[in-house]
Design a protein around this motif. Structure first.
Motif, mmCIF file in Angstrom:
data_model
loop_
_atom_site.group_PDB
_atom_site.id
_atom_site.type_symbol
_atom_site.label_atom_id
_atom_site.label_comp_id
_atom_site.label_asym_id
_atom_site.label_seq_id
_atom_site.Cartn_x
_atom_site.Cartn_y
_atom_site.Cartn_z
ATOM 1 N N LEU A 15 0.829 -1.205 0.000
ATOM 2 C CA LEU A 15 0.000 0.000 0.000
ATOM 3 C C LEU A 15 0.862 1.253 0.000
ATOM 4 N N CYS A 16 0.480 2.163 -0.839
ATOM 5 C CA CYS A 16 1.011 3.507 -0.706
ATOM 6 C C CYS A 16 2.531 3.586 -0.603
ATOM 7 N N ALA A 17 3.193 2.946 -1.536
ATOM 8 C CA ALA A 17 4.651 2.996 -1.491
ATOM 9 C C ALA A 17 5.144 4.369 -1.935
ATOM 10 N N VAL B 241 -13.323 16.201 5.334
ATOM 11 C CA VAL B 241 -12.023 15.862 5.917
ATOM 12 C C VAL B 241 -12.140 14.516 6.626
ATOM 13 N N VAL B 242 -11.217 13.629 6.320
ATOM 14 C CA VAL B 242 -11.194 12.311 6.964
ATOM 15 C C VAL B 242 -9.938 12.227 7.832
ATOM 16 N N PRO B 243 -9.936 11.329 8.816
ATOM 17 C CA PRO B 243 -8.801 11.310 9.740
ATOM 18 C C PRO B 243 -7.458 11.012 9.066
ATOM 19 N N ASP B 244 -7.438 9.964 8.261
ATOM 20 C CA ASP B 244 -6.152 9.529 7.744
ATOM 21 C C ASP B 244 -6.103 9.543 6.223
ATOM 22 N N GLU B 245 -4.888 9.552 5.745
ATOM 23 C CA GLU B 245 -4.656 9.580 4.309
ATOM 24 C C GLU B 245 -5.355 8.411 3.605
ATOM 25 N N VAL B 246 -5.276 7.253 4.235
ATOM 26 C CA VAL B 246 -5.815 6.057 3.583
ATOM 27 C C VAL B 246 -7.342 6.120 3.488
#
Lengths: 162, 302
Positions: free
Chosen positions: A22-24, A115-120
């Motif tokens: 994920l998200c490298a 707005v969501v808490p985390d990037e993912v």
């Protein structure tokens, strides 16, 4: 196969559709700056903010902070509007005197729902941001941001035709 | 005085322009106003395909001559010529051949978006909402055109190529793709509705305020009194061309484009999506090798 409720489609995509990590990707580098240092933006954006207030303002007194954001390949600015609890993207205008680009911005994010808490958590959304990102903008307001207080003018009553 | 047309009424500032031939688009049924100045006390107008209302305009102090306001309304589309000659009074005072002034006028149809309930209407609105418009300093028409084509690739790929990766079990309609959203509770217990595309969750029930930049683009494209009109007309027409094309332009990326994000955002979509390029103020993303090679979950074709 049945889809279970999926909160993060990309995570789903990553884990189910392949054996990828994920998200490298590295986070893009960017810097905040005062928009007054860039000639594209007006030296005194009060007029532009006032136009915004006249159209969308809900209160008489309105607090703004404008902060520039330089990223890999360009720059833009965010306008934080405290009373409306929004941040509006302000891309550099062709004519710094023209309030169009702010009035008709293509992105106005409502901080209570976009707005969501985390990037993912953003997963496939093309506009949402995460808390850290907003915190960065609001933090930059205190360092390089330019603050403005704009009073909403009473609407002029249209003169009735006699 | 040399008779001539003006785009602005003579005011305290002098307009040192003596052009008598002007190409100007006139949107039907909108009215376009020009001004004509001369030392003719009265004028006679010939204008096929136009109705022209003329009225003398009050002259500024010290100005010698006459100014007429001409309100042109196009009756049909196409090129035409507005001819102004001296009226009976003025003609009587002119010895020899009578002069005339001509103004080229092109009457174009009003630019309108397709029905919002149609696929073309949806795509056109998305493109105008998302891609940077001529108002921005770094705007280039070519850049905007590429961005529009790539955005169409994204929508088509999500619909036809790997819809399984975007939470569809069967081939979705374009409206399904546009409205796609999920609901989840975050770590604080707060519930979020996450739309894949901003403002489209309830499309076509979208308020004018939510897509205000789309309405502004179209209004400017039709506003002949605005100096930005032709750039906006090109921009909107480009969006219409992409939206109304039966097929998208060939996808530039080997694995296909599947997402875009407003350029300047810190957060890439992540997962298997990798950045492919930036155009028109949008970052476009393709999928990595593993996602591309994965077996479609629900029979989606690659």
């Amino acid at each position: 196969m049945r889809l279970v409720p999926i909160r993060r489609p990309v995570l789903f995509l990553a884990t189910l559709a392949m054996a990828a990590t994920l998200c490298a990707e590295e986070k893009p580098q960017f810097q905040y700056f005062p928009i007054s240092t860039v000639p594209d933006y007006p030296r005194s954006p009060e007029k532009h903010l006032a136009a915004l207030v006249q159209r969308d303002g809900k209160t008489t007194i309105n607090h703004f902070c404008v902060v520039g954001l330089r990223y890999d390949g360009g720059y833009t600015a965010w306008v934080y509007w405290k009373e409306n609890n929004t941040i509006t993207l302000w891309d550099p205008p062709a004519d710094s005197d023209d309030p169009f680009t702010l009035l008709y911005s293509r992105r106005t994010l409502h901080l209570d729902k976009d707005v969501v808490p985390d990037e993912v958590d953003i997963s496939l959304s093309n506009y949402m941001v995460h808390e850290e990102y907003v915190k960065g903008i609001l933090g930059a307001c205190e360092t390089v941001g330019q603050k403005f207080v704009i009073r909403k003018q009473p609407q002029r009553k249209k003169q009735e035709k006699k | 005085m040399t008779p001539g047309f003006r785009l602005k009424k003579l005011g305290t500032e002098t307009i040192p322009e003596t052009t008598v031939h002007i190409h100007k688009k006139v949107a039907v049924p909108a009215t376009r106003t020009v001004y004509f100045q001369s030392d003719w006390e009265d004028i006679a107008i010939t204008a096929p395909m136009l109705t022209v209302e003329s009225a003398p305009v009050k002259q500024p102090k010290g100005y010698k001559g006459y100014v007429f306001q001409l309100d042109l309304t196009g009756l049909a589309t196409g090129p035409t010529m507005l001819t102004v000659r001296p009226g009976p009074k003025a003609a009587a005072a002119i010895k020899g051949p009578k002069p005339c002034s001509m103004l080229k006028v092109t009457i174009l149809p009003e630019i309108v978006l397709p029905d919002s309930n149609s696929d073309e209407g949806l795509i056109a609105r998305v493109l105008l909402h998302e891609v940077r418009t001529p108002e921005y300093g770094d705007y280039a028409f070519e850049e905007a055109s590429v961005a529009m084509n790539w955005a169409r690739n994204v929508l088509d790929n999500r619909r036809f190529r790997r819809f399984d990766l975007f939470m569809f079990k069967r081939q979705p309609s374009l409206l399904d793709v546009a409205q796609k959203h999920t609901t989840f509770k975050d770590k604080h217990g707060k519930e979020h509705t996450l739309y894949q595309f901003e403002g489209l969750g309830t499309y076509p029930n979208v308020s004018a305020a939510e897509m205000k930049n789309v309405g502004a683009c179209v209004a400017l494209a039709n506003d002949d009194s605005d100096p930005r009109q032709s750039r906006y007309a090109d921009h909107v027409n480009a969006a219409l061309g992409v939206a109304q094309a039966a097929k998208a332009q060939p996808d530039p990326s080997p694995h296909g484009l599947y997402a875009w994000l407003t350029a300047g955002y810190i957060t890439p979509p992540g997962g298997s999506l990798i950045k492919y390029g930036t155009h028109g103020g949008l970052d476009f993303y393709t999928i990595d090798d593993a996602a591309f090679a994965s077996k479609p979950l629900y029979g989606a074709r690659q």
